[in-house]
Scaffold this active site. Structure first.
Site, PDB file in Angstrom:
ATOM      1  N   ASP A 186      29.802  -7.329  31.849  1.00 46.83           N
ATOM      2  CA  ASP A 186      29.289  -6.909  33.152  1.00 46.83           C
ATOM      3  C   ASP A 186      30.302  -7.384  34.190  1.00 46.83           C
ATOM      4  O   ASP A 186      30.353  -8.568  34.532  1.00 46.83           O
ATOM      5  CB  ASP A 186      27.903  -7.538  33.369  1.00 46.83           C
ATOM      6  CG  ASP A 186      27.409  -7.373  34.805  1.00 46.83           C
ATOM      7  OD1 ASP A 186      28.143  -6.814  35.633  1.00 46.83           O
ATOM      8  OD2 ASP A 186      26.279  -7.823  35.085  1.00 46.83           O
ATOM      9  N   CYS A 214      18.647 -12.034  41.865  1.00 48.21           N
ATOM     10  CA  CYS A 214      18.421 -11.266  40.623  1.00 48.21           C
ATOM     11  C   CYS A 214      18.861 -12.062  39.401  1.00 48.21           C
ATOM     12  O   CYS A 214      19.350 -11.482  38.431  1.00 48.21           O
ATOM     13  CB  CYS A 214      19.136  -9.917  40.636  1.00 48.21           C
ATOM     14  SG  CYS A 214      18.597  -8.846  41.949  1.00 48.21           S
ATOM     15  N   LYS A 233      30.663  -2.595  45.345  1.00 52.95           N
ATOM     16  CA  LYS A 233      31.135  -3.971  45.535  1.00 52.95           C
ATOM     17  C   LYS A 233      32.658  -4.038  45.692  1.00 52.95           C
ATOM     18  O   LYS A 233      33.222  -5.104  45.880  1.00 52.95           O
ATOM     19  CB  LYS A 233      30.660  -4.853  44.382  1.00 52.95           C
ATOM     20  CG  LYS A 233      29.146  -5.072  44.438  1.00 52.95           C
ATOM     21  CD  LYS A 233      28.618  -5.959  43.346  1.00 52.95           C
ATOM     22  CE  LYS A 233      27.095  -6.044  43.479  1.00 52.95           C
ATOM     23  NZ  LYS A 233      26.464  -6.740  42.364  1.00 52.95           N
ATOM     24  N   HIS A 258      22.685 -11.520  35.459  1.00 51.83           N
ATOM     25  CA  HIS A 258      21.912 -10.758  36.441  1.00 51.83           C
ATOM     26  C   HIS A 258      20.774 -10.081  35.684  1.00 51.83           C
ATOM     27  O   HIS A 258      20.931  -9.729  34.513  1.00 51.83           O
ATOM     28  CB  HIS A 258      22.871  -9.709  37.022  1.00 51.83           C
ATOM     29  CG  HIS A 258      22.358  -8.932  38.188  1.00 51.83           C
ATOM     30  ND1 HIS A 258      21.448  -7.912  38.065  1.00 51.83           N
ATOM     31  CD2 HIS A 258      22.657  -9.008  39.511  1.00 51.83           C
ATOM     32  CE1 HIS A 258      21.214  -7.390  39.259  1.00 51.83           C
ATOM     33  NE2 HIS A 258      21.930  -8.043  40.152  1.00 51.83           N
ATOM     34  N   GLN A 316      30.667  -8.324  39.381  1.00 55.63           N
ATOM     35  CA  GLN A 316      31.054  -9.350  40.352  1.00 55.63           C
ATOM     36  C   GLN A 316      32.531  -9.736  40.189  1.00 55.63           C
ATOM     37  O   GLN A 316      33.063 -10.510  40.971  1.00 55.63           O
ATOM     38  CB  GLN A 316      30.156 -10.576  40.156  1.00 55.63           C
ATOM     39  CG  GLN A 316      29.979 -11.450  41.362  1.00 55.63           C
ATOM     40  CD  GLN A 316      29.303 -10.739  42.519  1.00 55.63           C
ATOM     41  OE1 GLN A 316      29.790 -10.817  43.648  1.00 55.63           O
ATOM     42  NE2 GLN A 316      28.212 -10.028  42.282  1.00 55.63           N
TER      43      GLN A 316
HETATM   44  C1  LIG Z   1      25.476  -6.494  41.528  1.00 53.05           C
HETATM   45  C2  LIG Z   1      25.427  -6.893  40.112  1.00 53.05           C
HETATM   46  C3  LIG Z   1      24.773  -6.113  39.153  1.00 53.05           C
HETATM   47  C4  LIG Z   1      23.980  -4.886  39.487  1.00 53.05           C
HETATM   48  O1  LIG Z   1      24.762  -3.902  40.080  1.00 53.05           O
HETATM   49  P1  LIG Z   1      24.080  -2.595  40.701  1.00 53.05           P
HETATM   50  O2  LIG Z   1      25.148  -2.040  41.562  1.00 53.05           O
HETATM   51  O3  LIG Z   1      22.871  -3.055  41.465  1.00 53.05           O
HETATM   52  O4  LIG Z   1      23.711  -1.706  39.555  1.00 53.05           O
HETATM   53  C5  LIG Z   1      24.824  -6.547  37.848  1.00 53.05           C
HETATM   54  N1  LIG Z   1      25.473  -7.653  37.484  1.00 53.05           N
HETATM   55  C6  LIG Z   1      26.115  -8.427  38.382  1.00 53.05           C
HETATM   56  C7  LIG Z   1      26.835  -9.646  37.912  1.00 53.05           C
HETATM   57  C8  LIG Z   1      26.107  -8.072  39.723  1.00 53.05           C
HETATM   58  O5  LIG Z   1      26.745  -8.839  40.613  1.00 53.05           O
END
Ligand SMILES: *Cc1c(COP(=O)(O)O)cnc(C)c1O
Length: 404
Positions: free
Chosen positions: A198, A362, A224, A121, A201
């Site tokens: 990260d 993104c 999320k 992302h 997701q």
């Molecule tokens: C949604 C997402 C982000 C960004 O999260 P925010 O809540 O916008 O800060 C980063 N990495 C992944 C894989 C995502 O799905």
């Protein structure tokens, strides 16, 4: 097994209509919907205990502080962190990654290397590019194959003593790929490199065990996983959090301040300057409780069924191609239909009450890899149904007939 009708009744928004049609919400990769217990917990906080935390001797301040710290403890248990003070509240994934990248500015030297993957992302690319610009370090990229899987043999050759941090997503938001993060973490550690995962997701689908993974940092967003926006978590190993400098200066993050010298507060306060999102922090605990009450085994079973059914039904559509066909993936289906722009499909099916995401999600480097402007992404949650998939497939067939 999930009682899907009972689950759906927990989410008031799922019974509304959009453009005169029952809502079909397949944009869970962007944000999840909220159950009534979470919505109620927000009002309850403001109705009953609203106060600033960690400051007042008065009763409300103590109640708010206790609830905030109890929530930190819930998250600690949920991700199996060794200490509660390794759980930092942030505004979300983006903030957590920027905090760590900023901290590494005091560690990296010219010639050092930062490894990201080809399927990140933007929020796990840009902060590292900014860091490399500041420090003279080099950004290297772990490549992927046509199925949207990272190529581990290439990863092995990229690692060296110059590698200082490896930063990859647990699950790709654009492709649904579940990455082999345990392998990635162990290999990086063999070279003394830190690893940031990260998990934005991943946390809607799995319960991460940060000690078993042995990752140095794990970040995610509350919105999320059925929680509110504006709250997230940065898990960091105690030793790393002690080593990194504070990100922001202000109230709450200090021990002593004079004009000559300021000493910083203990963890986690060193990284939580200013009045935090108190309501968000408390309610994130409610959201995690809710997810656990549904049960991650049930969540995964329902989502896997939806993934299999959705993949099969979508592939009935002529000219439809799925991007992201990894052997291990989660309930995200990214696709295009030959000769039709994803945005046009998205716009038409929105008129029929169906919410999907269209665009680059993104993750422009992924789109460049596949030489496409973007995709249509249907991302399923445990509260979605096969009937909703049928509605989407019929709507796409209608849209395709109109557009071609
Ligand atoms: C949604 C997402 C982000 C960004 O999260 P925010 O809540 O916008 O800060 C980063 N990495 C992944 C894989 C995502 O799905």
């Amino acid at each position: 097994m999930l009682d899907i009708h009972k689950i759906r009744a927990d989410f008031p928004i799922l019974s509304r209509k959009v453009n005169g049609k029952p809502l079909v919400y397949f944009d869970n990769g962007a944000t999840s919907q909220k159950p009534q217990v979470v919505i109620d917990a927000i009002s309850k906080y403001y109705e009953e205990i609203n106060a600033n935390i960690h400051r007042g001797v008065h009763t409300l301040s103590q109640l708010a502080t206790d609830a905030y710290e109890a929530s930190r403890g819930k998250i600690q248990n949920h991700i199996n962190a060794k200490f509660a003070h390794e759980v930092l509240f942030t505004s979300g994934t983006t903030f957590g990654i920027n905090l760590v990248a900023n901290g590494f500015a005091s560690i990296l030297k010219p010639g050092d290397e930062v490894l990201v993957s080809a399927m990140e992302h933007h929020s796990n690319i840009v902060p590292w590019q900014m860091l490399c610009e500041r420090t003279g370090a080099t950004l290297k990229v772990i490549p992927m194959n046509d199925n949207g899987e990272l190529i581990m043999a290439e990863y092995d050759t990229l690692l060296s003593d110059k590698t200082k941090i490896v930063t990859v997503n647990h699950i790709s938001n654009a492709l649904g790929t579940v990455n082999p993060i345990k392998y990635i973490i162990d290999k990086a550690h063999a070279f003394g490199a830190a690893v940031l995962i990260d998990g934005a997701q991943a946390v809607p689908h799995v319960k991460p065990d940060v000690q078993a993974l042995d990752c140095d940092f794990y970040v995610f967003s509350g919105h999320k996983i059925c929680g509110p926006t504006g709250i997230g978590v940065l898990y960091g190993k105690e030793s790393w959090l002690n080593k990194l400098p504070p990100y922001q200066g202000g109230g709450e993050m200090i021990k002593d301040v004079s004009f000559e010298k300021t000493t910083y507060a203990e963890l986690p306060h060193k990284f939580e300057a200013g009045t935090p999102n108190v309501a968000g922090g408390i309610v994130l605990g409610t959201a995690v409780d809710y997810m656990n009450s549904v049960g991650f085994d049930n969540i995964q079973q329902q989502e896997l069924e939806l993934l299999e059914y959705g993949t099969r039904r979508l592939l009935e559509i002529e000219g439809l191609k799925i991007y992201g066909t990894a052997a291990i993936k989660t309930s995200v289906i990214s696709f295009n239909i030959e000769g039709i722009h994803p945005y046009d499909i998205g716009t038409i099916i929105d008129k029929l009450g169906i919410a999907v995401r269209t665009g680059h999600h993104c993750a422009q480097p992924i789109m460049s890899y596949f030489k496409i402007p973007g995709t249509i992404r249907a991302s399923f949650s445990f509260y979605n149904t096969k009937e909703e998939i049928d509605i989407m497939v019929e709507a796409i067939k209608r849209a395709t007939a109109m557009l071609s």
